[in-house]
Design a protein around this motif. Structure first.
Motif, PDB file in Angstrom:
ATOM      1  N   UNK A  94     -46.298 -21.487 -17.000  1.00 53.11           N
ATOM      2  CA  UNK A  94     -45.003 -21.455 -17.670  1.00 53.11           C
ATOM      3  C   UNK A  94     -44.910 -20.197 -18.510  1.00 53.11           C
ATOM      4  N   UNK A  95     -43.699 -19.735 -18.720  1.00 56.04           N
ATOM      5  CA  UNK A  95     -43.497 -18.525 -19.486  1.00 56.04           C
ATOM      6  C   UNK A  95     -43.915 -18.765 -20.928  1.00 56.04           C
ATOM      7  N   UNK A  96     -44.612 -17.797 -21.504  1.00 55.90           N
ATOM      8  CA  UNK A  96     -44.998 -17.873 -22.890  1.00 55.90           C
ATOM      9  C   UNK A  96     -43.850 -17.523 -23.788  1.00 55.90           C
ATOM     10  N   UNK A  97     -43.084 -16.500 -23.387  1.00 60.18           N
ATOM     11  CA  UNK A  97     -42.040 -16.007 -24.270  1.00 60.18           C
ATOM     12  C   UNK A  97     -40.660 -16.255 -23.717  1.00 60.18           C
ATOM     13  N   UNK A  98     -39.744 -16.510 -24.630  1.00 56.30           N
ATOM     14  CA  UNK A  98     -38.345 -16.616 -24.270  1.00 56.30           C
ATOM     15  C   UNK A  98     -37.575 -15.654 -25.145  1.00 56.30           C
ATOM     16  N   UNK A  99     -36.639 -14.949 -24.538  1.00 58.80           N
ATOM     17  CA  UNK A  99     -35.917 -13.936 -25.280  1.00 58.80           C
ATOM     18  C   UNK A  99     -34.454 -14.275 -25.412  1.00 58.80           C
ATOM     19  N   UNK A 100     -33.901 -13.786 -26.472  1.00 61.72           N
ATOM     20  CA  UNK A 100     -32.525 -14.086 -26.806  1.00 61.72           C
ATOM     21  C   UNK A 100     -31.921 -12.866 -27.492  1.00 61.72           C
ATOM     22  N   UNK A 101     -30.731 -12.385 -27.113  1.00 60.49           N
ATOM     23  CA  UNK A 101     -29.943 -12.927 -26.003  1.00 60.49           C
ATOM     24  C   UNK A 101     -30.455 -12.434 -24.649  1.00 60.49           C
ATOM     25  N   UNK A 102     -29.955 -12.972 -23.571  1.00 59.40           N
ATOM     26  CA  UNK A 102     -30.321 -12.483 -22.244  1.00 59.40           C
ATOM     27  C   UNK A 102     -29.674 -11.146 -21.976  1.00 59.40           C
ATOM     28  N   UNK A 103     -28.472 -10.952 -22.527  1.00 60.76           N
ATOM     29  CA  UNK A 103     -27.765  -9.693 -22.339  1.00 60.76           C
ATOM     30  C   UNK A 103     -27.047  -9.329 -23.631  1.00 60.76           C
ATOM     31  N   UNK A 104     -26.984  -8.021 -23.897  1.00 57.35           N
ATOM     32  CA  UNK A 104     -26.390  -7.514 -25.126  1.00 57.35           C
ATOM     33  C   UNK A 104     -25.658  -6.221 -24.814  1.00 57.35           C
ATOM     34  N   UNK A 105     -24.405  -6.133 -25.256  1.00 56.20           N
ATOM     35  CA  UNK A 105     -23.626  -4.921 -25.026  1.00 56.20           C
ATOM     36  C   UNK A 105     -23.082  -4.430 -26.364  1.00 56.20           C
ATOM     37  N   UNK A 106     -23.393  -3.182 -26.709  1.00 47.44           N
ATOM     38  CA  UNK A 106     -22.977  -2.632 -27.997  1.00 47.44           C
ATOM     39  C   UNK A 106     -22.458  -1.219 -27.809  1.00 47.44           C
ATOM     40  N   UNK A 107     -21.835  -0.689 -28.850  1.00 50.02           N
ATOM     41  CA  UNK A 107     -21.371   0.691 -28.845  1.00 50.02           C
ATOM     42  C   UNK A 107     -22.473   1.605 -29.381  1.00 50.02           C
ATOM     43  N   UNK A 124     -30.353  -5.960 -31.897  1.00 52.18           N
ATOM     44  CA  UNK A 124     -31.443  -6.859 -32.262  1.00 52.18           C
ATOM     45  C   UNK A 124     -31.719  -7.830 -31.128  1.00 52.18           C
ATOM     46  N   UNK A 125     -32.993  -7.905 -30.750  1.00 53.41           N
ATOM     47  CA  UNK A 125     -33.426  -8.830 -29.708  1.00 53.41           C
ATOM     48  C   UNK A 125     -34.508  -9.724 -30.284  1.00 53.41           C
ATOM     49  N   UNK A 126     -34.499 -10.974 -29.872  1.00 54.66           N
ATOM     50  CA  UNK A 126     -35.443 -11.944 -30.400  1.00 54.66           C
ATOM     51  C   UNK A 126     -36.332 -12.506 -29.312  1.00 54.66           C
ATOM     52  N   UNK A 127     -37.535 -12.872 -29.715  1.00 52.61           N
ATOM     53  CA  UNK A 127     -38.518 -13.409 -28.770  1.00 52.61           C
ATOM     54  C   UNK A 127     -39.197 -14.598 -29.425  1.00 52.61           C
ATOM     55  N   UNK A 128     -39.304 -15.696 -28.698  1.00 48.57           N
ATOM     56  CA  UNK A 128     -40.066 -16.837 -29.194  1.00 48.57           C
ATOM     57  C   UNK A 128     -41.192 -17.126 -28.216  1.00 48.57           C
ATOM     58  N   UNK A 129     -42.289 -17.626 -28.728  1.00 51.36           N
ATOM     59  CA  UNK A 129     -43.444 -17.916 -27.890  1.00 51.36           C
ATOM     60  C   UNK A 129     -44.048 -19.249 -28.271  1.00 51.36           C
ATOM     61  N   UNK A 130     -45.015 -19.707 -27.476  1.00 53.96           N
ATOM     62  CA  UNK A 130     -45.435 -21.097 -27.614  1.00 53.96           C
ATOM     63  C   UNK A 130     -46.809 -21.285 -28.244  1.00 53.96           C
ATOM     64  N   UNK A 131     -47.756 -20.393 -27.906  1.00 49.32           N
ATOM     65  CA  UNK A 131     -49.111 -20.605 -28.402  1.00 49.32           C
ATOM     66  C   UNK A 131     -49.503 -19.533 -29.406  1.00 49.32           C
ATOM     67  N   UNK A 132     -50.573 -19.755 -30.118  1.00 47.55           N
ATOM     68  CA  UNK A 132     -51.064 -18.760 -31.067  1.00 47.55           C
ATOM     69  C   UNK A 132     -51.456 -17.484 -30.337  1.00 47.55           C
ATOM     70  N   UNK A 187     -38.613  -6.311 -22.938  1.00 52.85           N
ATOM     71  CA  UNK A 187     -39.437  -7.499 -22.758  1.00 52.85           C
ATOM     72  C   UNK A 187     -40.436  -7.625 -23.895  1.00 52.85           C
ATOM     73  N   UNK A 188     -40.607  -8.852 -24.372  1.00 54.34           N
ATOM     74  CA  UNK A 188     -41.735  -9.106 -25.249  1.00 54.34           C
ATOM     75  C   UNK A 188     -42.873  -9.663 -24.396  1.00 54.34           C
ATOM     76  N   UNK A 189     -44.082  -9.453 -24.858  1.00 49.50           N
ATOM     77  CA  UNK A 189     -45.257  -9.920 -24.133  1.00 49.50           C
ATOM     78  C   UNK A 189     -46.309 -10.328 -25.145  1.00 49.50           C
ATOM     79  N   UNK A 190     -46.961 -11.446 -24.899  1.00 46.83           N
ATOM     80  CA  UNK A 190     -47.922 -11.967 -25.854  1.00 46.83           C
ATOM     81  C   UNK A 190     -49.323 -12.039 -25.258  1.00 46.83           C
ATOM     82  N   UNK A 191     -50.262 -11.769 -26.126  1.00 43.76           N
ATOM     83  CA  UNK A 191     -51.678 -11.894 -25.805  1.00 43.76           C
ATOM     84  C   UNK A 191     -52.152 -13.163 -26.503  1.00 43.76           C
TER      85      UNK A 191
END
Lengths: 114, 114
Positions: free
Chosen positions: A1-14, A20-28, A88-92
């Protein structure tokens, strides 16, 4: 299963605005990294933040890490059209110590309009 | 200094055919990885290697085999290709492991299985 989830999936700005992009993860984790991918290209490392760090800067990038909430954010200030890419965020995970495995989130697609 | 080089960059296979993707790195890295990237799924780890002669399974290893006979090369094989293996494949390498730094990625190999 994916460790990280990112939000938003898409962002459009000038151009000139902050993104700002956010990332949540599950394990330490040992550390969390952010990567950038231009369309049709490989991923390029942007910044690494360790589990005992709360904030890190690199040029126009600012990364925060909240291990109590298992979340991180990437802020790109004064965005430019050239910042258009997927991020992309990536966790070790501590469960994967000494294996070198990174688990990637699904990514945020950023479009910066000139 | 080429970094991480993947060959081929594009390939079309028929169901049941076999093929090998080659990854070569010239940075004397110990760790090497194969990921696949599918729309909306981010990157998922297929197999990885922590040194010459060693390999290990990642998140989605079924249908793939790997070999690391030389430190600089990491081969990904598909013995009997299936349409579900249509994807973009990325190879990456790192010095010791993500805890000590970043992953360096190749430009990707786009595989279509008909």
């Amino acid at each position: 299963s994916q460790q990280g989830e990112e939000d938003p999936q898409a962002l459009s700005i000038q151009e000139g605005e902050n993104a700002t992009m956010n990332c949540s993860y599950k394990t330490s984790i040992n550390n969390l990294q952010w990567y950038r991918q231009n369309s049709g290209r490989g991923l390029v490392h942007l910044i690494l933040i360790r589990s005992n760090e709360r904030e890190k800067h690199s040029g126009r990038l600012r990364v925060t890490l909240d291990t109590s909430k298992k979340s991180s954010s990437l802020l790109i200030t004064a965005s430019r059209a050239a910042d258009t890419a997927s991020y992309f965020c990536a966790t070790d995970s501590v469960l994967s110590s000494n294996t070198g495995k990174l688990i990637f989130g699904q990514g945020t697609t950023l479009q910066v309009k000139p | 200094n080429a970094g991480v080089t993947q060959t081929p960059k594009f390939r079309v296979l028929k169901t049941g055919q076999s093929m090998t993707l080659l990854c070569a790195q010239d940075m004397n890295h110990e760790y090497m990885y194969w990921y696949r990237q599918d729309p909306g799924m981010g990157l998922r780890l297929i197999h990885y290697s922590v040194g010459e002669g060693t390999t290990a399974k990642g998140e989605v290893p079924d249908g793939y085999n790997v070999s690391r006979l030389k430190k600089q090369n990491f081969l990904l094989g598909l013995e009997s290709a299936a349409p579900s293996q249509t994807s973009v494949y990325f190879c990456a390498s790192s010095f010791q492991g993500p805890d000590t730094g970043e992953l360096f990625f190749g430009e990707g190999s786009r595989l279509t299985v008909l």
